[in-house]
Each structure stands twice: as structure tokens, then as C-alpha cells.
Enzyme design. Structure first.
Site, mmCIF file in Angstrom:
data_model
loop_
_atom_site.group_PDB
_atom_site.id
_atom_site.type_symbol
_atom_site.label_atom_id
_atom_site.label_comp_id
_atom_site.label_asym_id
_atom_site.label_seq_id
_atom_site.Cartn_x
_atom_site.Cartn_y
_atom_site.Cartn_z
ATOM 1 N N PHE A 81 0.833 -1.200 0.000
ATOM 2 C CA PHE A 81 0.000 0.000 0.000
ATOM 3 C C PHE A 81 0.868 1.250 0.000
ATOM 4 C CE2 PHE A 81 -2.684 3.188 2.303
ATOM 5 C CZ PHE A 81 -3.654 3.312 1.319
ATOM 6 N N TYR A 118 0.702 5.461 0.201
ATOM 7 C CA TYR A 118 -0.150 6.586 0.565
ATOM 8 C C TYR A 118 0.609 7.907 0.578
ATOM 9 C CZ TYR A 118 2.075 5.696 5.104
ATOM 10 O OH TYR A 118 2.996 5.488 6.111
ATOM 11 N N GLY A 119 1.921 7.844 0.308
ATOM 12 C CA GLY A 119 2.768 9.027 0.240
ATOM 13 C C GLY A 119 3.660 8.925 -0.981
ATOM 14 N N GLU A 150 11.965 2.102 3.765
ATOM 15 C CA GLU A 150 10.942 2.429 4.758
ATOM 16 C C GLU A 150 11.367 2.107 6.191
ATOM 17 O OE1 GLU A 150 7.965 4.001 3.966
ATOM 18 O OE2 GLU A 150 9.034 4.197 2.064
#
Length: 249
Positions: A73, A75-76, A151
Site C-alpha cells: 500500500f 499513501y505518500g 521504509e
């Protein structure tokens, strides 16, 4: 290995908005590449996870999942620069977590000690619109190694598998949730602090302003409405305009 021709079959408009993974800075990025920069900024030698710790975290998070397709996923910044080779991208809505501008960056990515920036993290409650990239089973090990170097370079996120809705049905996605115990995660930021950081933050990977604008550009392409981020952008633009007028002779 290039992306397959039909990777963007659900959202053709994204084809020109997502950086070619093979040309991404993060494709060959190694955490030790920024050790010297961190020393210059006064960070301690143990500012990041060791390779062994990071890899142990990755294998624990993905236990029993390495041999199957994996949805990641975004989202940024992963939305426009995933650095991952994927076979499919879908608009997706994560259930149970929302997007919060809680990552207060003084580490040098999109902010610095003198000009802190702000980026997004997944926070509990609500829902979050974004995109999901499908990594085929045969490449999950290699692609997640790249993903973790980016990440999970330091204490900031917690990898988690979350339910998500797509037009083709519900899927389970790997998301990176903001860790409230991390130095960089700030749930106590005021609106004024968020606006200032989004307007002025700048680091080696660009500005916080461009980060916010890129998110909204992708929402437009996906026909996603996010009134909260749109309102934030309007406030940030006013801040920048006011600052520019004050600095004019």
C-alpha cells in the site's frame, strides 16, 4: 526487467506519473550511503537499524508470505516513486487507518534541523485512500529487501498487514504504520507547525511542499477527493504567499 505492458490496465493515467522503478534513487539505495550526512548533522552512530536488525524485521513481518503475491500500500511518496517492480496497480482504500501528517523530518529527506519538513504516516482510525502495487510471488524477496532499506531504515514505522478495498474486491495490503514511540513521529504537532513545515521543509530528497503537491496530483488522476489535504494545501499556499510578501522590499 521492465514493468509489464498491462501493469497500468486499471489506471492508464498513472503510467506517466509513476517513476520507472529501475531509474529510482531508492532502487540501489543502501543505508550506509547517508551515514556521513547523518554524522554531519550530529546524529549518533546508531541512528539507523543495522542490516541484521532490519532483515530480521523483514523476515518476521513476511513470515509465511514470501511465496505468494504481495500487495504493497502506497499513501505518500511510494505512490509516485515506489522503486518496486510490480505487475499491477490499483486504487485502494485501507480500512482502520488514516493518513496523518505526523512524520516530522529533521533527518534530511524533505526537512533538516534548520528547516523541518513533514510527511505522511498511517495512524489508527478512519480510512486512507491510496494505491496498491502487486509484487509477483517470484520477486517478493528481492523487492521487499529494497522496500525495507527505504521504509525501515530507522525507527519510524511498523510494518502491518491491513484490509483494503478495491474496485475488484477486498485485498490484504502491506502498509507502514506510524510508530508513536519513534522520535520522528509527532502526534502533538499543531496545525500551524504542520503548515509551516509543509511550506518550508527541504532536504536531500526535495521539499515537503512538492511532496504534498504530488499526493494531490495523484488524487486528481485517481479521482480521489481528500478535503483535508486540499485544505492543508490551501493553507500552505497562503503561508508561502504571505511569507513572500513579507520578504519583498
Amino acid at each position: 526487467m521492465p514493468l509489464p505492458p498491462d501493469a497500468f490496465r486499471h489506471h492508464p493515467g498513472l503510467a506517466g506519473m509513476i517513476q520507472d522503478p529501475e531509474t529510482s534513487f531508492f532502487r540501489d539505495f543502501m543505508p550506509e550511503d547517508v551515514d556521513a550526512r547523518m554524522r554531519e548533522m550530529g546524529r549518533p552512530a546508531d541512528w539507523r537499524y543495522t542490516d541484521a536488525t532490519r532483515e530480521a524485521n523483514r523476515h518476521a513481518a513476511l513470515a509465511g508470505r514470501m511465496d505468494r503475491d504481495l500487495w504493497v500500500f502506497a499513501y505518500g511518496s511510494l505512490m509516485w516513486d515506489p522503486a518496486l517492480l510490480f505487475d499491477e496497480v490499483r486504487r485502494a482504500t485501507v480500512i482502520g487507518h488514516s493518513r496523518g501528517m505526523v512524520l516530522y523530518d529533521t533527518f534530511g529527506a524533505r526537512g533538516s534541523p534548520g528547516a523541518p519538513g513533514v510527511m505522511a504516516g498511517l495512524v489508527p482510525g478512519g480510512s486512507c485512500e491510496g494505491v496498491a502495487f502487486r509484487i509477483p510471488a517470484g520477486t517478493v524477496d528481492r523487492e521487499t529487501e529494497i522496500l525495507w532499506r527505504r521504509e525501515m531504515i530507522s525507527h519510524c514505522y511498523i510494518p502491518a498487514f491491513l484490509p483494503a478495498r478495491t474496485a475488484a474486491g477486498e485485498i490484504e495490503v502491506l502498509g507502514f504504520v506510524a510508530d508513536p514511540t519513534a522520535e520522528m513521529i509527532r502526534f502533538d504537532l499543531t496545525r500551524a507547525e504542520i503548515v509551516r513545515a509543509a511550506a518550508t521543509g527541504e532536504g536531500l530528497r526535495g521539499t515537503s511542499y512538492d511532496y504534498l503537491k504530488n499526493m494531490l496530483d495523484h488524487f486528481t488522476a485517481l479521482r480521489i477527493e481528500d478535503p483535508e489535504l486540499s485544505a492543508l494545501m490551501a493553507e500552505v499556499d497562503r503561508y508561502r504567499a504571505d511569507t513572500s510578501r513579507q520578504q519583498s522590499p
